[in-house]
Design a protein around this motif. Structure first.
Motif, PDB file in Angstrom:
ATOM      1  N   ASP A 236       0.722  -1.064  -0.092  1.00  0.00           N
ATOM      2  CA  ASP A 236      -0.007   0.249   0.083  1.00  0.00           C
ATOM      3  C   ASP A 236       0.905   1.207  -0.216  1.00  0.00           C
ATOM      4  O   ASP A 236       0.192   2.280  -0.460  1.00  0.00           O
ATOM      5  N   ASP A 237       2.059   1.234   0.475  1.00  0.00           N
ATOM      6  CA  ASP A 237       2.965   2.410   0.501  1.00  0.00           C
ATOM      7  C   ASP A 237       3.529   2.687  -1.003  1.00  0.00           C
ATOM      8  O   ASP A 237       3.241   3.849  -1.492  1.00  0.00           O
ATOM      9  N   VAL A 238       3.517   1.693  -1.636  1.00  0.00           N
ATOM     10  CA  VAL A 238       4.106   1.596  -3.082  1.00  0.00           C
ATOM     11  C   VAL A 238       2.774   2.174  -3.828  1.00  0.00           C
ATOM     12  O   VAL A 238       3.028   3.140  -4.778  1.00  0.00           O
ATOM     13  N   ARG A 239       1.728   1.464  -3.551  1.00  0.00           N
ATOM     14  CA  ARG A 239       0.395   2.095  -4.309  1.00  0.00           C
ATOM     15  C   ARG A 239       0.106   3.366  -3.952  1.00  0.00           C
ATOM     16  O   ARG A 239      -0.409   4.151  -4.948  1.00  0.00           O
ATOM     17  N   THR A 240       0.571   4.006  -2.862  1.00  0.00           N
ATOM     18  CA  THR A 240       0.287   5.517  -2.579  1.00  0.00           C
ATOM     19  C   THR A 240       0.893   6.560  -3.322  1.00  0.00           C
ATOM     20  O   THR A 240       0.575   7.318  -4.130  1.00  0.00           O
ATOM     21  N   ALA A 241       2.197   5.841  -3.671  1.00  0.00           N
ATOM     22  CA  ALA A 241       3.078   6.819  -4.635  1.00  0.00           C
ATOM     23  C   ALA A 241       2.517   6.679  -6.142  1.00  0.00           C
ATOM     24  O   ALA A 241       2.506   7.574  -6.853  1.00  0.00           O
TER      25      ALA A 241
END
Length: 293
Positions: A236-241
């Motif tokens: 989800d951190d990567v998806r946020t970017a």
């Protein structure tokens, strides 16, 4: 990469939470219901998406335990796969259970599904008696006394890497922690005074949660940065970017995954790559050299 600002997650990036937040998830369900999931199972929920809030992950784990007692026969892996296919998060978990066991059984499950108690037990275990009284304003009622799992969070960010990041970049923080708990962790790693409140987003600052891009794009605006990297330990951190790049075409956003959280080894690398990570690093301490290379 030419970056103007660096935004850091806390859990799994700055401090190790395997024996704090993740332990609290497992033990809270056990305290309330006498059964629980394994610590390794937590990553299945994280990968499914929508569980940046560990209280909600605790609720979803408890829901699985209760549903199994009412005839839900799927494995936990199948449960989390169905959650992912339904969009991720707690609402998807409820939908998965309801569709699998029917309305009457679901009603019996939800009648026993005490999210308020789960959260309260979680906070008592995680904070410990003293901090619980100060931050939650209540009196602990567990039979066991605990100093709090929050004190079992080894620091991952080394001073040299911290100082180099602060010297060369604008540094912000984006975390699913409540503000008070974020402050404790930031103080421990030496960033509390270095990162002003306006350069932080915590659970208290936005309702959407990751992977919604609003917090990251707002921090980019506050920094007036043309390029931003966001370093996290979950998909989800990567998806946020990635979502920030789609929402704000005037700036460049890159998601960096580290292997110091629940995602590790080659399997973790592959999962990050499949979500569009710009880089996968062994730890946040490799970030300054990667940015300069």
């Amino acid at each position: 990469m030419n970056a103007a600002a660096v935004v850091l997650d806390i859990d799994g990036v700055l401090v190790d939470v395997a024996d704090s937040y993740r332990r609290a998830i497992v033990e809270s369900v056990d305290v309330v219901y006498g059964r629980t999931i394994r610590k390794d199972d937590i990553q299945e929920f994280k990968d499914a998406g929508g569980f940046n809030n560990d209280w909600e992950l605790t609720y979803a784990a408890a829901l699985y335990i209760l549903a199994a007692e009412e005839g839900y026969s799927q494995s936990l892996e199948a449960y989390t796969d169905e959650i992912a296919a339904s969009g991720g998060g707690l609402e998807a978990a409820e939908s998965v259970v309801r569709e699998a066991i029917g309305a009457r059984a679901t009603q019996r499950v939800t009648g026993r599904w005490d999210r308020e108690r789960l959260r309260d037990v979680f906070q008592q275990l995680y904070l410990g008696d003293e901090l619980y009284r100060g931050l939650e304003g209540g009196e602990p009622d567990l039979e066991r006394e605990t100093a709090g799992f929050i004190h079992d969070e080894p620091v991952l960010l080394e001073p040299e890497a911290r100082d180099q990041l602060l010297a060369d970049y604008d540094v912000g923080v984006l975390t699913g922690r409540p503000a008070a708990e974020a402050e404790i962790a930031l103080d421990r790693v030496g960033l509390d005074d270095a990162v002003p409140v306006e350069h932080r987003f915590t659970m208290d600052d936005w309702e959407e949660g990751k992977p919604h891009p609003r917090a990251l794009t707002t921090l980019a605006e506050r920094f007036d940065a043309e390029s931003v990297v966001f370093v996290g330990d979950t998909l989800d951190d990567v998806r946020t970017a990635v979502n920030a790049s789609e929402a704000d075409s005037d700036r460049e956003y890159r998601g960096i995954g580290v292997l110091t959280g629940g995602l590790t080894g080659e399997e973790g690398r592959l999962k990050y790559e499949n979500e569009g990570a710009a880089a996968i690093l062994e730890s946040v301490n490799a970030l300054p050299d990667w940015l300069e290379s």
